[in-house]
Design a protein around this motif. Structure first.
Motif, mmCIF file in Angstrom:
data_model
loop_
_atom_site.group_PDB
_atom_site.id
_atom_site.type_symbol
_atom_site.label_atom_id
_atom_site.label_comp_id
_atom_site.label_asym_id
_atom_site.label_seq_id
_atom_site.Cartn_x
_atom_site.Cartn_y
_atom_site.Cartn_z
ATOM 1 N N THR A 95 0.864 -1.174 0.000
ATOM 2 C CA THR A 95 0.000 0.000 0.000
ATOM 3 C C THR A 95 0.902 1.226 0.000
ATOM 4 O O THR A 95 1.762 1.375 -0.864
ATOM 5 N N SER A 96 0.738 2.089 0.974
ATOM 6 C CA SER A 96 1.491 3.350 1.019
ATOM 7 C C SER A 96 1.115 4.047 2.309
ATOM 8 O O SER A 96 0.062 3.761 2.890
ATOM 9 N N VAL A 97 1.947 4.990 2.722
ATOM 10 C CA VAL A 97 1.498 5.869 3.818
ATOM 11 C C VAL A 97 0.193 6.556 3.418
ATOM 12 O O VAL A 97 -0.594 6.973 4.267
ATOM 13 N N HIS A 98 -0.050 6.636 2.105
ATOM 14 C CA HIS A 98 -1.294 7.264 1.631
ATOM 15 C C HIS A 98 -2.485 6.311 1.704
ATOM 16 O O HIS A 98 -3.549 6.611 1.174
ATOM 17 N N GLU A 99 -2.289 5.207 2.398
ATOM 18 C CA GLU A 99 -3.424 4.409 2.872
ATOM 19 C C GLU A 99 -4.146 5.236 3.950
ATOM 20 O O GLU A 99 -5.337 5.099 4.143
ATOM 21 N N ILE A 130 9.263 6.385 -9.287
ATOM 22 C CA ILE A 130 7.909 6.933 -9.181
ATOM 23 C C ILE A 130 7.933 8.371 -8.641
ATOM 24 O O ILE A 130 7.081 9.182 -8.986
ATOM 25 N N ASN A 131 8.925 8.680 -7.801
ATOM 26 C CA ASN A 131 8.980 10.027 -7.225
ATOM 27 C C ASN A 131 10.279 10.756 -7.569
ATOM 28 O O ASN A 131 10.676 11.691 -6.872
ATOM 29 N N ALA A 132 10.911 10.350 -8.686
ATOM 30 C CA ALA A 132 12.189 10.961 -9.077
ATOM 31 C C ALA A 132 12.059 12.471 -9.265
ATOM 32 O O ALA A 132 12.963 13.234 -8.895
ATOM 33 N N ALA A 169 -7.228 9.421 -6.666
ATOM 34 C CA ALA A 169 -7.310 8.037 -7.161
ATOM 35 C C ALA A 169 -6.303 7.161 -6.435
ATOM 36 O O ALA A 169 -6.620 6.061 -5.980
ATOM 37 N N TYR A 170 -5.093 7.671 -6.304
ATOM 38 C CA TYR A 170 -4.024 6.900 -5.652
ATOM 39 C C TYR A 170 -4.368 6.617 -4.190
ATOM 40 O O TYR A 170 -4.284 5.471 -3.726
ATOM 41 N N THR A 171 -4.774 7.659 -3.469
ATOM 42 C CA THR A 171 -5.071 7.464 -2.042
ATOM 43 C C THR A 171 -6.263 6.532 -1.866
ATOM 44 O O THR A 171 -6.256 5.665 -0.982
ATOM 45 N N GLY A 193 8.983 7.248 9.850
ATOM 46 C CA GLY A 193 8.208 8.112 10.748
ATOM 47 C C GLY A 193 7.277 9.093 10.049
ATOM 48 O O GLY A 193 6.679 9.959 10.685
ATOM 49 N N MET A 194 7.120 8.946 8.737
ATOM 50 C CA MET A 194 6.297 9.907 7.993
ATOM 51 C C MET A 194 4.869 10.013 8.539
ATOM 52 O O MET A 194 4.257 11.084 8.492
ATOM 53 N N THR A 195 4.350 8.909 9.064
ATOM 54 C CA THR A 195 2.971 8.929 9.580
ATOM 55 C C THR A 195 2.894 9.418 11.032
ATOM 56 O O THR A 195 1.842 9.309 11.659
HETATM 57 C C1 BGC Z 1 4.314 7.699 -3.418
HETATM 58 C C2 BGC Z 1 5.555 8.543 -3.475
HETATM 59 C C3 BGC Z 1 5.593 9.517 -2.325
HETATM 60 C C4 BGC Z 1 5.368 8.809 -1.010
HETATM 61 C C5 BGC Z 1 5.273 9.769 0.152
HETATM 62 C C6 BGC Z 1 4.241 7.055 -2.056
HETATM 63 O O1 BGC Z 1 3.117 6.247 -1.959
HETATM 64 O O2 BGC Z 1 4.359 6.720 -4.436
HETATM 65 O O3 BGC Z 1 5.576 9.240 -4.707
HETATM 66 O O4 BGC Z 1 6.852 10.158 -2.284
HETATM 67 O O5 BGC Z 1 4.180 8.057 -1.075
HETATM 68 O O6 BGC Z 1 4.369 10.804 -0.080
#
Ligand code: BGC
Length: 260
Positions: free
Chosen positions: A144-148, A195-197, A157-159, A249-251
């Motif tokens: 998933t991602s922190v954007h879960e 993806i985030n270059a 869309a991504y989140t 620790g981003m979250t």
């Molecule tokens: C994204 C990245 C982003 C990271 C933190 C990831 O899910 O794919 O592009 O840098 O979340 O925001």
């Protein structure tokens, strides 16, 4: 304790670059056989396969777009032919889509992100679980991602796809647990990949990104891969239906380090 996956049959989607590539290498390093799935750049997938086989492991590359049901069925048929089944599925393939606020988002692009990140992961999980349930063993790991959990302007869309994948993980885990199969998620933070270059290549946006990470550095693909290997192994044999966050620790709401 040693983390080993000797002989396990693993498939990693989107495994020819970034986090997926590191996961494929990590699983192979622990002894698993790995199917390196990809959509574009076959030479990159073959590069990963060659490195694994030269190191004494077993791997093969298989093209399949996870948003296409027919191709997903063909992918798992190829794994059946090669190994007679599957023990580990890592749903890694994903896109973040173009950046636009929700009311301006092109509907086709929105659907495409969901089709790859959520429906694609479901389609692969469905195929994998149909093989794992009868054998009463197996692990599905969803990236998933922190954007879960963190909203992200421009990326509805991504989140939504990642939050959906988090709940898909829990529900499939509940369904599969009585059958000896685990389903877990790993939520990466800002990992330095293609993806985030555009963010980390630019000094200003990179500094902004780093201010959002209490540990003060971006993650590397291997930071995520190591956790996936652990979760796929018996070391995590009592872990299911949860998301392990790998984010420096981003979250932790770093903006609350001051004030409040
Ligand atoms: C994204 C990245 C982003 C990271 C933190 C990831 O899910 O794919 O592009 O840098 O979340 O925001």
């Amino acid at each position: 304790m040693q983390i080993r996956l000797d002989g396990k049959r693993a498939v990693v989607t989107g495994a020819n670059s970034g986090i997926g590539e590191a996961i494929a290498r990590g699983l192979a390093g622990a002894g698993a056989r790995v199917c390196v799935n990809y959509v574009v750049h076959p030479e990159a997938a073959e590069g990963v396969v060659n490195d694994i086989t030269h190191a004494g492991g077993q791997a093969f590359a298989a093209a399949a777009d996870v948003s296409d049901g027919t191709q997903v069925a063909q992918l798992f048929a190829a794994i059946d032919r090669a190994w007679g089944g599957v023990d580990v599925l890592v749903n890694n393939a994903g896109v973040d889509g173009p950046r636009a606020v929700g009311w301006e988002y092109p509907p086709d692009e929105w659907r495409k992100v969901l089709a790859i990140n959520l429906e694609g992961a479901y389609a692969c999980a469905r195929e994998a679980l149909r093989r794992m349930i009868p054998q009463r063993s197996g692990v599905v790991v969803n990236l998933t991602s922190v954007h879960e959990v963190i909203p992200w302007t421009g990326y509805s869309a991504y989140t939504a796809s990642k939050a959906g994948l988090g709940m898909l993980t829990k529900t499939l885990a509940q369904e599969a647990a009585p059958h000896g199969v685990r389903v877990v998620a790993v939520a990466p933070g800002a990992i330095q990949t293609p993806i985030n270059a555009s963010v980390w290549e630019n000094p200003a946006t990179r500094a902004d990104l780093l201010s959002k990470i209490p540990m003060g550095r971006m993650g590397q693909p291997d930071d995520v891969a190591r956790m996936v290997v652990v979760l796929a192994s018996e070391a995590a044999g009592y872990v299911t239906g949860t998301t392990v966050v790998v984010d420096g620790g981003m979250t932790l709401y770093p903006s609350f380090t001051h004030g409040g």
